[in-house]
Design an enzyme around this catalytic site. Structure first.
Site, PDB file in Angstrom:
ATOM      1  CG  MET A   1      24.351 -16.738  26.319  1.00  0.00           C
ATOM      2  SD  MET A   1      24.338 -18.382  27.057  1.00  0.00           S
ATOM      3  CE  MET A   1      24.151 -19.443  25.728  1.00  0.00           C
ATOM      4  CB  CYS A   2      24.075 -12.934  21.529  1.00  0.00           C
ATOM      5  SG  CYS A   2      22.351 -12.815  20.983  1.00  0.00           S
ATOM      6  N   GLY A   3      26.769 -14.379  21.156  1.00  0.00           N
ATOM      7  CA  GLY A   3      27.993 -14.532  21.084  1.00  0.00           C
ATOM      8  C   GLY A   3      28.681 -13.531  20.226  1.00  0.00           C
TER       9      GLY A   3
ATOM     10  NE  ARG B   1      27.977 -16.205  24.888  1.00  0.00           N
ATOM     11  CZ  ARG B   1      27.850 -15.939  26.188  1.00  0.00           C
ATOM     12  NH1 ARG B   1      28.484 -16.810  26.721  1.00  0.00           N
ATOM     13  NH2 ARG B   1      27.392 -14.945  26.518  1.00  0.00           N
TER      14      ARG B   1
END
Length: 298
Positions: free
Chosen positions: A1-3, A32
């Site tokens: 997902m990551c941000g 995230r």
């Protein structure tokens, strides 16, 4: 997902607050990417000097002693500033390659995270807010910066495997998504003398842009060509010495929002990350279009 978060400051009055604002933006993205986090900041430099941001895979703590040995080896002044598990080593710009080679030969535990007149990269495993506090990100000023909170899906969760990645002087990149052709691009880069140091596909994307910039392309041109050459789902935020760029893949399935005022341009994976910024209520808000490079330069 990551941000992802990024901030490009147009007017000097906000430059002392770069780290503070970037850390605040990143704080809202912890959910995230709770595995690891990293920050790349373009800070003040010294004429004729270059910075090497170092970390150790063996938790080295004697960076000052390492700096003294390096200074003797290259017969030139070397300064060392430690920051948590990293150190910024400042050397004469014309001796960067000599210093890099000495470190590779004599300090096998050392990893060089970035090189350049202004770029400093700090990244570690752990909760993003804790990482920002440990490195003192909020105390750092500068002209622009990018940050990343990682939820690992492919490669190992390590400090060197965290984003941002830098594969050229004063160049860095963060990425949300996955590249399906990173193995073939990795082989192409190797033939061109750019060898990624990790298994992370994001480093391949960073290396691709470095290669295109070396070929004489502008940042905008390099971003545009990556749409054709890199397959997968991705959002890139890129930093160079003078610039800041954003690119989404043709489908644009990864979330992205931007804000622009007379003082700054900001990017985030979610709108709530933009809310700590001054003047955000009157900012121009927009979603970057698919397969469309956006870039700003000082």
């Amino acid at each position: 997902m990551c941000g992802i978060a990024g901030l490009f400051i147009k007017r000097t009055r906000l430059q002392p607050r770069l780290g503070e604002l970037l850390a605040s933006m990143t704080s809202t993205l912890c959910s995230r990417g709770p595995d690891s986090a990293g920050f790349a900041l373009y800070t003040a430099g010294e004429p004729g000097r270059a910075k090497l941001t170092l970390t150790s895979v063996e938790e080295r703590s004697d960076f000052e002693a390492l700096g003294e040995m390096l200074s003797r080896a290259v017969s030139a002044p070397v300064s060392v500033v430690g920051r948590y598990t990293h150190a910024v080593v400042t050397v004469p710009a014309d001796l960067v390659n000599l210093c890099r080679n000495w470190l590779l030969e004599n300090a096998q535990d050392i990893r060089i995270l970035s090189e350049g007149g202004h770029l400093e990269i700090y990244k570690e495993v752990g909760y993003p807010d804790d990482i920002a506090r440990s490195f003192g990100i909020a105390s750092l000023g500068g002209t622009h910066g990018i940050a990343h909170t990682r939820m690992a899906t492919e490669s190992a969760v390590t400090a060197t495997g965290a984003h941002p990645f830098s594969t050229g002087p004063d160049q860095c990149l963060v990425h949300n998504g996955s590249l399906s052709n990173h193995a073939s691009v990795r082989r192409e880069l190797g033939r061109d003398g750019i060898v990624p140091q990790t298994e992370n596909d994001t480093e391949v994307a960073a290396g691709y842009l470095t290669r295109e910039l070396k070929r004489g392309r502008s940042l905008g041109e390099a971003l545009k060509s990556s749409v054709e050459d890199l397959d997968g789902f991705f959002t890139f935020v890129v930093g160079t010495k003078n610039g800041f760029g954003v690119l989404r893949d043709p489908i644009a399935c990864k979330p992205a929002v931007m804000a622009e005022t007379d003082d700054y341009v900001a990017f985030a994976s979610e709108y709530r990350s933009l809310t700590p910024l001054p003047g955000i209520k009157s900012a121009k808000l927009f979603e970057p279009k698919p397969a469309t490079p956006y870039f700003w330069e000082h």
